[in-house]
Design a protein around this motif. Structure first.
Motif, short mmCIF file in Angstrom:
data_model
loop_
_atom_site.label_atom_id
_atom_site.label_comp_id
_atom_site.label_asym_id
_atom_site.label_seq_id
_atom_site.Cartn_x
_atom_site.Cartn_y
_atom_site.Cartn_z
N ASP A 185 13.17 34.05 -23.29
CA ASP A 185 12.68 32.91 -22.53
C ASP A 185 13.86 31.98 -22.30
OD1 ASP A 185 11.42 30.76 -21.39
OD2 ASP A 185 9.75 30.70 -22.79
N SER A 186 14.38 31.97 -21.07
CA SER A 186 15.61 31.21 -20.80
C SER A 186 15.41 29.71 -20.92
CB SER A 186 16.13 31.54 -19.39
OG SER A 186 15.19 31.14 -18.40
N ILE A 187 14.17 29.23 -20.82
CA ILE A 187 13.91 27.79 -20.98
C ILE A 187 12.89 27.58 -22.09
CG2 ILE A 187 14.53 27.08 -18.65
CD1 ILE A 187 11.60 27.20 -17.89
N GLY A 188 12.97 28.42 -23.12
CA GLY A 188 11.98 28.40 -24.19
C GLY A 188 11.95 27.14 -25.01
N LYS A 189 13.00 26.32 -24.95
CA LYS A 189 13.02 25.10 -25.76
C LYS A 189 12.29 23.95 -25.09
CE LYS A 189 17.33 26.20 -28.15
NZ LYS A 189 18.72 25.77 -28.46
N GLN A 190 11.93 24.12 -23.83
CA GLN A 190 11.24 23.05 -23.13
C GLN A 190 9.74 23.15 -23.38
OE1 GLN A 190 12.40 22.77 -19.03
NE2 GLN A 190 14.55 23.26 -19.47
N GLN A 191 9.11 22.00 -23.45
CA GLN A 191 7.70 21.95 -23.82
C GLN A 191 6.82 22.77 -22.90
OE1 GLN A 191 6.19 17.97 -24.02
NE2 GLN A 191 4.15 18.58 -24.65
N GLU A 192 7.13 22.74 -21.58
CA GLU A 192 6.27 23.43 -20.63
C GLU A 192 6.38 24.94 -20.74
OE1 GLU A 192 10.10 22.30 -18.43
OE2 GLU A 192 8.72 21.40 -19.86
N ALA A 193 7.40 25.44 -21.46
CA ALA A 193 7.60 26.89 -21.56
C ALA A 193 6.89 27.50 -22.76
CB ALA A 193 9.09 27.20 -21.64
N VAL A 194 6.28 26.69 -23.60
CA VAL A 194 5.60 27.19 -24.79
C VAL A 194 4.48 28.15 -24.41
CG1 VAL A 194 4.18 26.50 -26.77
CG2 VAL A 194 6.20 25.16 -26.16
N TYR A 195 3.95 27.99 -23.21
CA TYR A 195 2.82 28.82 -22.78
C TYR A 195 3.15 30.31 -22.81
CZ TYR A 195 4.63 30.20 -18.18
OH TYR A 195 5.36 30.78 -17.16
N TRP A 196 4.42 30.67 -22.57
CA TRP A 196 4.79 32.08 -22.48
C TRP A 196 4.58 32.79 -23.81
CZ3 TRP A 196 5.57 35.64 -18.94
CH2 TRP A 196 6.28 36.80 -19.25
N ARG A 197 5.08 32.21 -24.89
CA ARG A 197 5.00 32.86 -26.19
C ARG A 197 3.69 32.59 -26.91
NH1 ARG A 197 9.10 31.28 -30.98
NH2 ARG A 197 7.53 29.68 -31.30
N ASP A 198 3.24 31.33 -26.89
CA ASP A 198 2.09 30.95 -27.71
C ASP A 198 0.74 31.13 -27.01
OD1 ASP A 198 3.92 30.27 -29.64
OD2 ASP A 198 3.93 28.14 -29.16
N ALA A 199 0.66 30.77 -25.74
CA ALA A 199 -0.62 30.85 -25.03
C ALA A 199 -0.83 32.20 -24.36
CB ALA A 199 -0.71 29.72 -23.99
N PHE A 200 0.19 32.66 -23.63
CA PHE A 200 0.06 33.91 -22.88
C PHE A 200 0.15 35.13 -23.79
CE2 PHE A 200 2.69 37.17 -20.50
CZ PHE A 200 1.60 37.77 -19.87
N LEU A 201 1.23 35.26 -24.56
CA LEU A 201 1.43 36.44 -25.39
C LEU A 201 0.70 36.34 -26.73
CD1 LEU A 201 5.25 37.01 -24.77
CD2 LEU A 201 3.36 38.36 -23.83
N GLN A 202 0.67 35.17 -27.31
CA GLN A 202 0.11 34.95 -28.65
C GLN A 202 0.78 35.88 -29.68
OE1 GLN A 202 -4.25 34.05 -29.09
NE2 GLN A 202 -4.35 34.86 -27.01
#
Length: 350
Positions: A185-202
């Motif tokens: 996740d190239s912008i994984g440190k930004q708050q809006e990017a949390v969805y990729w790992r935590d919400a989408f993939l879990q």
């Protein structure tokens, strides 16, 4: 470690367009997988998808608070691994699931690539794998071409194959534990990017040597930087000396052993007792298990090198870097100027 050369068989690929639902952007799904007839394009796509994972040394696994089987992406991947004929249908389900979680106003829409690799290598094991990749940013490229004996310049919009925005590789191994998963996740440190790992993939980090090493390094650093100074009179030089000893331990040893670390780095019985007590406090506070023994992961140590900062900052005038013998630096107080000082002892000046 993951390498492009280990992914040679891109068997299936489909592309969907996933917009931001809150911005009234659409979800557009392909009807069938892409037909890859050009070998060069196939190789460029593999490089685009896999190269960003070359620095990803840690693995995750799918999770769910109630039951792993209720994790949507886990289920869709499981169906694909069971029957490749379900690939397109499940890729649409994956796209719909991502669209459902693309509601933060700062989340960008983009192309979603779902890929199936027949064979690849992960930690020496040959398995199949599913790739989920998303491109959110586009670049402008200059195009130079010859026309009527003169060179012309034009431009076109496209995707930079050296900049994958988000990616996930799911390896067909350890299904019962939630598969072995690698994430980019190239912008994984930004708050809006949390969805990729935590919400989408879990997903959550696997309890492997990388995770254990990373956790132990952080625990040791916090103990030396915060816990010890609160219990004993300890100046900054002594703290840095212990941090250097800790760093050397993790770099030089192949296995972490709690007793060995405590005796070799801390030495004093009271400090050792405090360290063991703090290990339990840290584990309870962060809900992280730290075993008495585990194999040390070199990639995790390399990534955590910045944790052991051997620097003493003096006002805004000086930084002292301490790399070796603690006995070669002395701290004192000058009554004439009413200021503190350090005396540095050395043999040669470079």
């Amino acid at each position: 470690m993951i390498h492009v050369s280990e992914f040679k068989d891109l068997a299936l690929l489909t592309i969907h367009k996933v917009g931001n639902a809150s911005n009234d952007e659409m979800l557009i799904c392909s009807k069938a997988p892409l037909q890859l007839e050009d070998e060069t394009i196939g190789q460029l796509l593999i490089t685009y998808f896999i190269q960003p994972f070359s620095n990803a040394a840690e693995y995750f696994r799918f999770k769910h608070d109630a039951d792993l089987e209720m994790n949507e992406i886990f289920q869709y991947c499981k169906r694909i691994f069971t029957n490749q004929d379900d690939f397109q249908e499940q890729s649409v389900n994956i796209a719909k699931h991502l669209y459902k979680h693309s509601t933060h106003p700062k989340i960008k829409g983009g192309e979603l690539y779902i890929a199936y690799f027949n064979k690849c290598q992960v930690d020496g094991e040959e398995v199949s794998a599913i790739g989920i990749f998303k491109s959110e940013n586009r670049d402008t490229y200059l195009k130079v071409f010859l026309s009527d004996d003169n060179y012309q310049v034009n431009y076109e919009d496209g995707i930079n194959i050296n900049k994958l925005d988000k990616g996930c590789l799911i390896f067909n191994t350890e299904e019962a534990e939630g598969y072995k998963v690698s994430i980019v996740d190239s912008i994984g440190k930004q708050q809006e990017a949390v969805y990729w790992r935590d919400a989408f993939l879990q997903v959550q980090r696997r309890e492997d040597s990388y995770h254990q090493t990373e956790t132990a390094v952080d625990m040791c650093k916090q103990f030396i930087s915060t816990k010890l100074p609160s219990e004993y009179e300890m100046n900054r030089v002594d703290q840095v000396d212990l941090l250097n000893k800790s760093a050397a331990y993790f770099k030089e040893k192949e296995q972490f052993q709690l007793e060995d670390f405590a005796n070799e780095v801390l030495g004093h019985p009271d400090a050792i007792a405090s360290f063991k007590e703090y290990r339990n406090e840290y584990a309870n506070h962060y809900q992280q298990d730290i075993p008495d023994e585990f194999d040390i992961s070199a990639p995790a140590v390399k990534k955590q090198q910045k944790v052991f900062k051997s620097i003493i900052k003096l006002d805004k005038n000086f930084h002292i870097y301490i790399h070796g013998n603690r006995e070669m630096i002395e701290r004192g107080f000058d009554e004439a100027t009413n200021m503190n000082y350090y005396k540095l002892l050395f043999e040669n000046e470079a």
